[in-house]
Write an enzyme that holds these catalytic residues in place. Structure first.
Site, PDB file in Angstrom:
ATOM      1  N   CYS A  13       0.391  -1.354  -0.011  1.00  0.00           N
ATOM      2  CA  CYS A  13      -0.507   0.212   0.068  1.00  0.00           C
ATOM      3  C   CYS A  13       0.783   1.315  -0.327  1.00  0.00           C
ATOM      4  CB  CYS A  13      -0.730  -0.086   1.310  1.00  0.00           C
ATOM      5  SG  CYS A  13      -2.066  -1.121   1.188  1.00  0.00           S
TER       6      CYS A  13
ATOM      7  N   CYS B  10      -3.389   8.386   6.546  1.00  0.00           N
ATOM      8  CA  CYS B  10      -1.847   8.295   7.108  1.00  0.00           C
ATOM      9  C   CYS B  10      -2.201   8.545   8.668  1.00  0.00           C
ATOM     10  CB  CYS B  10      -1.182   9.696   6.134  1.00  0.00           C
ATOM     11  SG  CYS B  10      -0.991   9.138   4.749  1.00  0.00           S
TER      12      CYS B  10
END
Ligand SMILES: Cc1ncc(COP(=O)(O)O)c(C=O)c1O
Lengths: 387, 142
Positions: B33, B102
């Protein structure tokens, strides 16, 4: 403040001074509609278009009547694929293309699948080259079109276009090539290379954005693309963007004139940058073919780090480049081109493409190498990988 | 695209590095990812005395890790468990929607490190009863 270094010339290029000069006139002096042939203003506009058409035709060894102006590379690709598919569907429903095409080709093929067309996406090797045997084996009685890009926009790999053209010709299949990146960097000869349809775009060669062309070999069966007036021999209607066409013509004229000098210089810079990165930064992978690549293209993956972070740090040093990382595309996966060459996701996320121009000097290359060395070592210190 | 605070934490990340003999270590995300965060904790008397991070990922992943470590440094375990991704985003002055994951990773990395500490010391941490570091693997890319 450092000098700004624009190293993203595959994305687009600065419009050349001479091109801007050429275009100016067509805004408020020669502003007539080229279809208005009964007065001089109209005739002058028409002349400008025909002059540009000849420049483009000569540059790829085509006849002027075989060049049609479009709104750019994407439109040309759309036209080539949809136009051939719909005009030849009585012959078959099968299209062959590659896994590394621009989305203008890939998404057009996907769209056609809704209408019953089938697509074979050819694999590429680690350098991004297709396999001619696989191409031959993919041909079916229903194959109506082969579309293989001349040179890839991300990794710069140049395909064996002439051999592909021969194979297509032997089988009586129409051959389209997306030459948007190849224009100006590789010799294009539609006759020698047996090309039936070819897409190009002005903004990759120092011309304005929003203008391109398609070469359609005489006799190729293809539907008209924009229905309306009689412009572009009735195939692509709409009042011509005269200033853009004139600019495109000028850009092509310059590209043709300086072809060898320009590309020899770019290859010198490219070699210096590739060697510099290899010598100064450990754990890098060159993406694309070592030699059979566009003169301006340098694409490396830097292991253990991610591309967007590199781009942000490069930007702070005034360097503009691009990456195949998912982070920069807004999608979840890294570049389909890099994955097709067999790169693992991690390595693909760490790719950076530099595409050069003749405004770049050898000193600039030294600066880029040194800046990259510092950036990569800094990001690797932050990274948990390879420890 | 990024706020000044994000750029500041990306350019000058706080608490970067590896920690020897950490009391708790957590790693989340995966290479596929494009982001991995690793958090190291030094814990004394239920207080996070020191914290370090290592991150592979884009600018906002590095900035989120940096900010998250700042937000828990010197805090109690109970306070650190409470740290949410929203708090990280707020402290950063916002993140673009596509980068919100994030901040989620940063929250998960800290929880994962606290979980590791709890496992090693045979403690239970309130708020981590249902935390399973394996879950993060299941998420797929965001
Ligand atoms: C290989 C290739 N094909 C097509 C295009 C699209 O061209 P345009 O931007 O003129 O639509 C590009 C440019 O991004 C390209 O690199």
């Amino acid at each position: 403040m450092n000098k700004k270094l624009y190293l993203d010339n595959a994305a687009t290029t600065k419009v050349k001074k001479e091109v801007i000069e050429e275009m100016k006139e067509y805004f408020d002096v020669m502003y007539g509609n080229p279809s208005s042939q009964l007065y001089e203003l109209g005739r002058k506009s028409k002349e400008a278009i025909e002059k540009a058409r000849k420049e483009v035709a000569d540059f790829i060894n085509a006849d002027e009547k075989e060049i049609y102006f479009t709104a750019g590379g994407s439109e040309s690709d759309n036209w080539a694929i949809k136009g051939v598919a719909f005009a030849n569907k009585n012959k078959g429903n099968h299209i062959i293309t590659t896994k590394i095409e621009h989305h203008a080709v890939l998404h057009t093929c996907e769209y056609l699948e809704k209408f019953g067309f089938e697509t074979t996406y050819l694999n590429v090797d680690q350098y991004g080259m297709i396999n001619l045997e696989e191409l031959k084996q993919s041909i079916r009685p229903e194959t109506i079109l082969i579309s293989v890009m001349f040179a890839n926009n991300e990794i710069g790999t140049i395909q064996p276009i002439e051999q592909i053209g021969e194979i297509a010709k032997e089988h009586g299949i129409i051959f389209h090539t997306d030459a948007v990146q190849a224009l100006g960097g590789v010799r294009i000869d539609v006759k020698k290379q047996h090309i039936d349809l070819l897409s190009v775009s002005a903004h990759k060669v120092g011309g304005p954005k929003g203008i391109g062309a398609m070469y359609i070999k005489k006799g190729v069966k293809i539907d008209n693309f924009i229905h309306g007036g009689g412009q572009e021999r009735g195939k692509r209607a709409g009042t011509e963007g005269v200033q853009n066409i004139a600019g495109f013509g000028k850009a092509v004229e310059l590209a043709a004139k300086n072809f060898d000098e320009h590309n020899d210089y770019l290859i010198k810079l490219r070699t210096k940058l590739i060697e510099g990165i290899k010598a100064n930064i450990p754990d890098v992978v060159l993406n694309g073919h070592p030699t059979n690549r566009l003169p301006n293209n340098v694409n490396f993956s830097y292991k253990y780090v991610e591309g967007e972070a590199i781009l942000l740090l490069l930007d702070m040093e005034g360097i503009a480049a691009s990456s195949g990382s998912a982070c920069t595309s807004g999608s979840l996966d890294p570049s389909h081109v890099l994955l097709a060459t067999g790169l693992d996701h991690g390595t693909a996320h760490g790719s950076i493409r530099f595409t050069l121009s003749d405004e770049i000097t050898e000193e600039d290359i030294d600066f880029v190498v040194e800046t990259m060395r510092a950036i990569i070592s800094r990001l690797r210190e932050i990274s948990p990988l390879n420890k | 695209m990024y706020t000044e605070t994000v750029m500041d934490h990306f350019r000058n990340p706080r608490n970067v590095g590896h920690m020897e003999n950490a009391d708790g270590v957590g790693q989340v995300g995966n290479v596929k990812c494009g982001d991995i965060m690793k958090i190291y904790l030094k814990i004394n008397d239920e207080i996070i005395e020191d914290v370090k991070f290592e991150t592979f990922g884009c600018g906002s992943a590095i900035a989120s890790s940096s900010m998250a470590t700042e937000l828990i440094k010197g805090k109690s375990i109970d306070e650190a468990v409470e740290l949410s991704n929203k708090a990280v985003i707020e402290a950063l002055g916002g993140l673009p929607p596509v980068k919100v994951h994030c901040s989620v990773l940063a929250e998960q990395a800290i929880k994962s490190a606290l979980y590791d500490y709890a496992q090693k010391t045979n403690k239970t941490i309130k708020g981590l009863e249902n935390f399973n570091p394996e879950d993060e693997e299941e998420f797929g890319c965001h």
